[in-house]
Design a protein around this motif. Structure first.
Motif, PDB file in Angstrom:
ATOM      1  N   ALA A  84       0.846  -1.191   0.000  1.00 38.03           N
ATOM      2  CA  ALA A  84       0.000   0.000   0.000  1.00 38.03           C
ATOM      3  C   ALA A  84       0.882   1.242   0.000  1.00 38.03           C
ATOM      4  N   PRO A  85       0.297   2.411  -0.311  1.00 40.53           N
ATOM      5  CA  PRO A  85       1.068   3.656  -0.215  1.00 40.53           C
ATOM      6  C   PRO A  85       1.565   3.868   1.212  1.00 40.53           C
ATOM      7  N   GLY A  86       2.806   4.342   1.352  1.00 32.99           N
ATOM      8  CA  GLY A  86       3.407   4.492   2.662  1.00 32.99           C
ATOM      9  C   GLY A  86       3.047   5.796   3.348  1.00 32.99           C
ATOM     10  N   ARG A  87       3.358   5.855   4.620  1.00 30.87           N
ATOM     11  CA  ARG A  87       3.208   7.088   5.376  1.00 30.87           C
ATOM     12  C   ARG A  87       4.452   7.942   5.262  1.00 30.87           C
ATOM     13  N   ASN A  88       5.597   7.345   5.562  1.00 38.13           N
ATOM     14  CA  ASN A  88       6.868   8.058   5.504  1.00 38.13           C
ATOM     15  C   ASN A  88       7.715   7.602   4.328  1.00 38.13           C
ATOM     16  N   ALA A  89       7.510   6.366   3.875  1.00 35.86           N
ATOM     17  CA  ALA A  89       8.192   5.850   2.697  1.00 35.86           C
ATOM     18  C   ALA A  89       7.201   5.826   1.536  1.00 35.86           C
ATOM     19  N   ALA A  90       7.699   5.476   0.369  1.00 37.98           N
ATOM     20  CA  ALA A  90       6.809   5.418  -0.789  1.00 37.98           C
ATOM     21  C   ALA A  90       5.784   4.298  -0.649  1.00 37.98           C
ATOM     22  N   HIS A  91       6.207   3.165  -0.057  1.00 41.81           N
ATOM     23  CA  HIS A  91       5.332   1.992   0.020  1.00 41.81           C
ATOM     24  C   HIS A  91       5.377   1.378   1.413  1.00 41.81           C
ATOM     25  N   ILE A  92       4.257   0.740   1.783  1.00 42.90           N
ATOM     26  CA  ILE A  92       4.183  -0.077   2.984  1.00 42.90           C
ATOM     27  C   ILE A  92       4.031  -1.531   2.554  1.00 42.90           C
ATOM     28  N   LEU A  93       4.815  -2.409   3.171  1.00 45.36           N
ATOM     29  CA  LEU A  93       4.535  -3.828   3.093  1.00 45.36           C
ATOM     30  C   LEU A  93       3.892  -4.232   4.413  1.00 45.36           C
ATOM     31  N   VAL A  94       2.655  -4.679   4.343  1.00 44.22           N
ATOM     32  CA  VAL A  94       1.922  -5.134   5.518  1.00 44.22           C
ATOM     33  C   VAL A  94       1.858  -6.655   5.480  1.00 44.22           C
ATOM     34  N   VAL A  95       2.257  -7.285   6.570  1.00 44.85           N
ATOM     35  CA  VAL A  95       2.028  -8.717   6.775  1.00 44.85           C
ATOM     36  C   VAL A  95       1.258  -8.828   8.079  1.00 44.85           C
ATOM     37  N   THR A  96       0.013  -9.275   7.990  1.00 44.16           N
ATOM     38  CA  THR A  96      -0.888  -9.176   9.130  1.00 44.16           C
ATOM     39  C   THR A  96      -1.579 -10.495   9.425  1.00 44.16           C
ATOM     40  N   ALA A  97      -1.967 -10.658  10.689  1.00 45.82           N
ATOM     41  CA  ALA A  97      -2.765 -11.810  11.092  1.00 45.82           C
ATOM     42  C   ALA A  97      -4.216 -11.671  10.667  1.00 45.82           C
ATOM     43  N   ALA A  98      -4.619 -10.483  10.227  1.00 43.10           N
ATOM     44  CA  ALA A  98      -5.980 -10.227   9.745  1.00 43.10           C
ATOM     45  C   ALA A  98      -7.045 -10.690  10.740  1.00 43.10           C
ATOM     46  N   GLY A  99      -6.826 -10.329  12.003  1.00 48.12           N
ATOM     47  CA  GLY A  99      -7.810 -10.641  13.029  1.00 48.12           C
ATOM     48  C   GLY A  99      -7.644 -11.984  13.691  1.00 48.12           C
ATOM     49  N   ASP A 100      -6.718 -12.813  13.223  1.00 46.27           N
ATOM     50  CA  ASP A 100      -6.479 -14.123  13.833  1.00 46.27           C
ATOM     51  C   ASP A 100      -5.554 -13.938  15.031  1.00 46.27           C
ATOM     52  N   ALA A 101      -6.124 -14.025  16.242  1.00 42.71           N
ATOM     53  CA  ALA A 101      -5.331 -13.769  17.452  1.00 42.71           C
ATOM     54  C   ALA A 101      -4.186 -14.752  17.606  1.00 42.71           C
ATOM     55  N   GLU A 102      -4.329 -15.950  17.067  1.00 47.35           N
ATOM     56  CA  GLU A 102      -3.268 -16.954  17.180  1.00 47.35           C
ATOM     57  C   GLU A 102      -2.018 -16.551  16.407  1.00 47.35           C
ATOM     58  N   LEU A 103      -2.172 -15.696  15.391  1.00 45.09           N
ATOM     59  CA  LEU A 103      -1.046 -15.331  14.523  1.00 45.09           C
ATOM     60  C   LEU A 103      -0.536 -13.912  14.759  1.00 45.09           C
ATOM     61  N   ARG A 104      -1.209 -13.148  15.622  1.00 45.22           N
ATOM     62  CA  ARG A 104      -0.830 -11.743  15.784  1.00 45.22           C
ATOM     63  C   ARG A 104       0.618 -11.584  16.237  1.00 45.22           C
ATOM     64  N   SER A 105       1.052 -12.391  17.207  1.00 46.46           N
ATOM     65  CA  SER A 105       2.421 -12.247  17.697  1.00 46.46           C
ATOM     66  C   SER A 105       3.433 -12.586  16.611  1.00 46.46           C
ATOM     67  N   LEU A 106       3.107 -13.545  15.750  1.00 45.22           N
ATOM     68  CA  LEU A 106       4.012 -13.893  14.654  1.00 45.22           C
ATOM     69  C   LEU A 106       4.166 -12.715  13.697  1.00 45.22           C
ATOM     70  N   ALA A 107       3.061 -12.054  13.355  1.00 44.48           N
ATOM     71  CA  ALA A 107       3.136 -10.890  12.464  1.00 44.48           C
ATOM     72  C   ALA A 107       3.973  -9.783  13.093  1.00 44.48           C
ATOM     73  N   HIS A 108       3.821  -9.574  14.394  1.00 44.98           N
ATOM     74  CA  HIS A 108       4.597  -8.522  15.060  1.00 44.98           C
ATOM     75  C   HIS A 108       6.078  -8.902  15.156  1.00 44.98           C
ATOM     76  N   ARG A 109       6.376 -10.175  15.319  1.00 47.43           N
ATOM     77  CA  ARG A 109       7.793 -10.575  15.324  1.00 47.43           C
ATOM     78  C   ARG A 109       8.399 -10.417  13.928  1.00 47.43           C
ATOM     79  N   TRP A 110       7.597 -10.655  12.915  1.00 47.26           N
ATOM     80  CA  TRP A 110       8.050 -10.385  11.539  1.00 47.26           C
ATOM     81  C   TRP A 110       8.433  -8.909  11.398  1.00 47.26           C
ATOM     82  N   ALA A 111       7.564  -8.012  11.879  1.00 49.53           N
ATOM     83  CA  ALA A 111       7.832  -6.579  11.747  1.00 49.53           C
ATOM     84  C   ALA A 111       9.018  -6.154  12.603  1.00 49.53           C
ATOM     85  N   ARG A 112       9.147  -6.736  13.790  1.00 47.18           N
ATOM     86  CA  ARG A 112      10.256  -6.365  14.672  1.00 47.18           C
ATOM     87  C   ARG A 112      11.605  -6.753  14.059  1.00 47.18           C
TER      88      ARG A 112
END
Length: 350
Positions: free
Chosen positions: A66-94
Motif C-alpha cells: 500500500a502507499p506508505g506514510r513516511n516511505a513510498a510503500h508499505i509492506l503489511v504482513v498481518t494476522a488479519a484478526g487471527d489472534a493466534e497469529l498476531r504475535s508472529l506478524a509482530h515478530r516479523w515486523a520487529r
C-alpha cells in the motif's frame, strides 16, 4: 493481496521457527526484482514474487502493498484478526530492516488519511468510502462501539462480501489494531440505519471513546466455578491481546492457601500472605514492564490462580518460578504455555 502457506515451524519454546529470518534473507535478495514491479504497478508480478515468501512464514498470514506514510510503500504482513497469529506478524515486523525512502513495514493495516478518497472494486461494484455511513451504539460500560455499516452497493452483494467490504473500510478508516481495540459487533446493513453518521466522523467517535480508558483500571468480579464453588476475581480492564501482541507466553501461578472463609475464599493469615505475594509480583513486573503483564487473578476453593502474560524471549517465567520459592502454604506451582489468543483469560477479555 492474500497469503498462503508454510509448514508449522516452532522450536521447543513455542516460538516461530526460521520462517521470519528466512523471509528477511529473501527480502534482501529480492529487492532488485521487486522494486521495479511495484514502480510499474505490476500486481500479478508482485504477487508471484511476494506470496511464496510470506507463505513460508505461515499460511494464515495476509499481506498487501500500500502507499506508505513516511516511505513510498508499505509492506503489511498481518494476522488479519487471527489472534493466534498476531504475535508472529509482530515478530516479523520487529525483525524488519530499518525503513528507507521506498519501504516501511507494518504488522497490521494502517489507517489511511485519504481513506474517503478511495474507491475500491467490491464484487464488480464501485465501493466509494465517502458514501459509507454507520449506525453506532456504545454498550453500557463497554470499551467498544457496535457498528452497523451501510453502503448503496450492499443490497447488490451477498452477506459475506458485504462483511468483507465493511471490515476493509474500517481498517482503512481506523487502522486494523484500533478496529480490534474499539469496534465490537459489525453488521453490514442493506438499509441505512436510523441516525446514521458519515464515515468521516467515525475516527472522532472512536477517539472520544478511547479517551475514557487512558488510566489503568481493575474490575472485581464474583461468580462460581464449574463445580459451583464461590469465586472471586480481579482483572485488568480493558484486557486485550492486541495491546500486547508479543505477550503470547502464559504463566499460570497457582498458590494454595490454608486459611479460608466459609465460601473457600482466602481469609486471615492467608489473605495477608497473598497480598504480600501480590506486592512482590507487582514489583517484579514493574521491572519487566516491557516484557510481562499481570492480566488477572482468581481465588476459589483454597487456591489462588494468577495469570501473567509475557514475551517468551524474556526471563519472566524464570523469575515467576523463583518468586514462589518463599510460599509456605502448600505446594505452589508455575505452569508455562503458549497462548497467543489469551484463551486462559477469555472470560475477562474486553
Amino acid at each position: 493481496m492474500r497469503l498462503f502457506g508454510r509448514k508449522d515451524e516452532e522450536d521447543e519454546a513455542g516460538r516461530p521457527g526460521d520462517g521470519v529470518a528466512g523471509f528477511w534473507a529473501w527480502w534482501q535478495e529480492a529487492r532488485p526484482r521487486l522494486d521495479p514491479l511495484v514502480a510499474a504497478g505490476a500486481a500479478e508480478g508482485i504477487e508471484e514474487l511476494v506470496a511464496p515468501a510470506v507463505e513460508a512464514i505461515h499460511p494464515g498470514l495476509v499481506w498487501e502493498v500500500a502507499p506508505g506514510r513516511n516511505a513510498a510503500h508499505i509492506l503489511v504482513v498481518t494476522a488479519a484478526g487471527d489472534a493466534e497469529l498476531r504475535s508472529l506478524a509482530h515478530r516479523w515486523a520487529r525483525a524488519a530492516p530499518p525503513a528507507d525512502l521506498l519501504w516501511e513495514f507494518h504488522p497490521s493495516r494502517q489507517a489511511n488519511p485519504q481513506a474517503l478518497e478511495l474507491t475500491l472494486d467490491v464484487g464488480g461494484f464501485e465501493f466509494a468510502l465517502d458514501k459509507l455511513v454507520f449506525g453506532l451504539r456504545v454498550p453500557r460500560d463497554q470499551p467498544r462501539v457496535d457498528v452497523a455499516a451501510h453502503h448503496p452497493i450492499f443490497s447488490e452483494l451477498d452477506e459475506e462480501t458485504r462483511l468483507e467490504a465493511a471490515l476493509l473500510a474500517l481498517d482503512r478508516l481506523l487502522g486494523e489494531d484500533d478496529v480490534a481495540r474499539w469496534v465490537g459487533e459489525i453488521t453490514p446493513a442493506t438499509f441505512q440505519p436510523i441516525d446514521a453518521v458519515a464515515a468521516v466522523h467515525l475516527p472522532a467517535v472512536i477517539a472520544d471513546l478511547a479517551s475514557g480508558y487512558q488510566d489503568e483500571e481493575w474490575l472485581m468480579l464474583e461468580g462460581r466455578t464449574g463445580e459451583g464453588a464461590p469465586l472471586a476475581a480481579t482483572a485488568r480492564f480493558p484486557l486485550r491481546p492486541v495491546d500486547h501482541p508479543l505477550f503470547d507466553q502464559h504463566i499460570e501461578i497457582t498458590l494454595p492457601y490454608a486459611h479460608r472463609d466459609d465460601d473457600g475464599l482466602p481469609a486471615g493469615e492467608s489473605l495477608t500472605a497473598l497480598r504480600d505475594y501480590e506486592e512482590r509480583l507487582t514489583g517484579l513486573l514493574l521491572t519487566l514492564r516491557d516484557d510481562a503483564l499481570l492480566a488477572a487473578h482468581l481465588s476459589a476453593a483454597g487456591q489462588r490462580v494468577v495469570h501473567v502474560y509475557a514475551d517468551p524471549a524474556s526471563d519472566a517465567a524464570t523469575h515467576a518460578r523463583e518468586l514462589i520459592g518463599s510460599w509456605e502454604e502448600g505446594e505452589p506451582r508455575v505452569d508455562v504455555s503458549s497462548d497467543p489468543a489469551w484463551a486462559a483469560v477469555s472470560p475477562f477479555l474486553s
